[in-house]
Design an enzyme around this catalytic site. Structure first.
Site, PDB file in Angstrom:
ATOM      1  N   ALA A   1       0.464  -1.637   5.959  1.00 17.88           N
ATOM      2  CA  ALA A   1       1.180  -1.442   7.217  1.00 17.88           C
ATOM      3  C   ALA A   1       0.584  -2.271   8.355  1.00 17.88           C
ATOM      4  O   ALA A   1       1.314  -2.742   9.232  1.00 17.88           O
ATOM      5  CB  ALA A   1       1.187   0.039   7.596  1.00 17.88           C
ATOM      6  N   PHE A   2      -0.718  -2.468   8.339  1.00 19.42           N
ATOM      7  CA  PHE A   2      -1.358  -3.234   9.409  1.00 19.42           C
ATOM      8  C   PHE A   2      -0.876  -4.683   9.420  1.00 19.42           C
ATOM      9  O   PHE A   2      -0.821  -5.313  10.482  1.00 19.42           O
ATOM     10  CB  PHE A   2      -2.886  -3.183   9.231  1.00 19.42           C
ATOM     11  N   GLU A   3      -0.493  -5.218   8.268  1.00 15.97           N
ATOM     12  CA  GLU A   3      -0.032  -6.608   8.173  1.00 15.97           C
ATOM     13  C   GLU A   3       1.457  -6.777   8.466  1.00 15.97           C
ATOM     14  O   GLU A   3       1.944  -7.902   8.582  1.00 15.97           O
ATOM     15  CB  GLU A   3      -0.353  -7.165   6.778  1.00 15.97           C
TER      16      GLU A   3
ATOM     17  N   HIS B   1      12.273   0.323  12.698  1.00 15.91           N
ATOM     18  CA  HIS B   1      10.974   0.891  12.333  1.00 15.91           C
ATOM     19  C   HIS B   1      11.165   1.929  11.228  1.00 15.91           C
ATOM     20  O   HIS B   1      11.622   3.033  11.480  1.00 15.91           O
ATOM     21  CB  HIS B   1      10.353   1.537  13.573  1.00 15.91           C
TER      22      HIS B   1
ATOM     23  N   GLY C   1      -9.244  11.305   5.481  1.00 14.51           N
ATOM     24  CA  GLY C   1     -10.355  12.109   5.963  1.00 14.51           C
ATOM     25  C   GLY C   1     -10.918  11.659   7.294  1.00 14.51           C
ATOM     26  O   GLY C   1     -11.751  12.346   7.884  1.00 14.51           O
ATOM     27  N   THR C   2     -10.481  10.500   7.778  1.00  8.94           N
ATOM     28  CA  THR C   2     -10.947   9.988   9.076  1.00  8.94           C
ATOM     29  C   THR C   2      -9.742   9.717   9.959  1.00  8.94           C
ATOM     30  O   THR C   2      -8.606   9.941   9.566  1.00  8.94           O
ATOM     31  CB  THR C   2     -11.739   8.675   8.896  1.00  8.94           C
TER      32      THR C   2
ATOM     33  N   PHE D   1       0.856  -1.186   0.000  1.00  5.36           N
ATOM     34  CA  PHE D   1       0.000   0.000   0.000  1.00  5.36           C
ATOM     35  C   PHE D   1       0.892   1.237   0.000  1.00  5.36           C
ATOM     36  O   PHE D   1       1.899   1.280   0.700  1.00  5.36           O
ATOM     37  CB  PHE D   1      -0.924  -0.019   1.226  1.00  5.36           C
TER      38      PHE D   1
ATOM     39  N   ARG E   1      10.311  12.310   2.891  1.00  3.20           N
ATOM     40  CA  ARG E   1      10.977  11.360   3.783  1.00  3.20           C
ATOM     41  C   ARG E   1      11.431  10.084   3.058  1.00  3.20           C
ATOM     42  O   ARG E   1      12.054   9.220   3.648  1.00  3.20           O
ATOM     43  CB  ARG E   1      10.047  11.007   4.950  1.00  3.20           C
TER      44      ARG E   1
ATOM     45  N   HIS F   1      -8.743   6.770  10.765  1.00  2.00           N
ATOM     46  CA  HIS F   1      -8.307   5.395  10.471  1.00  2.00           C
ATOM     47  C   HIS F   1      -6.782   5.266  10.504  1.00  2.00           C
ATOM     48  O   HIS F   1      -6.242   4.291  11.023  1.00  2.00           O
ATOM     49  CB  HIS F   1      -8.855   4.963   9.104  1.00  2.00           C
TER      50      HIS F   1
END
Length: 156
Positions: free
Chosen positions: A57-59, A114, A86-87, A23, A128, A89
């Site tokens: 990133a969650f995985e 990290h 926009g949220t 992603f 970055r 999340h």
């Protein structure tokens, strides 16, 4: 007083895994390139660097944990990009990613650097990943290099 610290040397037998999210691939690919380049410049042979891709990133934490459990790497560099939307999340994804990566490192004893960007805008991510703010993938790889050397010193 005795001082012990790691050095930026790539030992020929040291193995590194770059566990990277797909992603936001436009940014993450630059982080991978920066990390691999930093490792090679410090003496790590190309064949000692493995890239493992996950959806997002969650995985990352699960893959990091599995790589660490198998012993296939002396250090792992976790790479990804979480960009504010926009949220809120992104806050949950970034927090759980960071917590999971840290937990995997503590449980396995394998150093995990990290290199997951958490930014407000795409422009900040680009900065970055190799422009104004350097390449955070390269910085994470240098941290991993130093930790491998330090862990070997602490074994003695």
């Amino acid at each position: 007083m005795q001082k012990t610290e790691g050095h930026l040397i790539g030992l020929p037998d040291s193995r590194f895994a770059l566990v990277a999210a797909r992603f936001n691939d436009m940014i993450v690919e630059r982080l991978i390139e920066g990390a691999a380049d930093a490792l090679r410049r410090h003496g790590v042979p190309e064949e000692q660097i493995e890239v493992i891709r996950v959806p997002g990133a969650f995985e990352l934490p699960l893959a990091v944990q599995r790589v660490a459990d198998t012993g296939r790497a002396d250090a792992i560099v976790a790479l990804g990009t979480v960009i504010r939307g926009g949220t809120d999340h992104h806050q949950h994804v970034a927090a759980e990613c960071t917590k999971g990566i840290a937990q995997a490192m503590m449980v396995t004893g394998v150093p995990v650097a990290h290199g997951v960007l958490t930014v407000d805008t795409l422009e900040q991510a680009i900065e970055r990943a190799g422009t104004k703010a350097g390449n955070k993938g390269a910085e994470a790889a240098l941290s991993a290099l130093e930790m491998v050397d330090l862990m070997r010193q602490l074994e003695l």
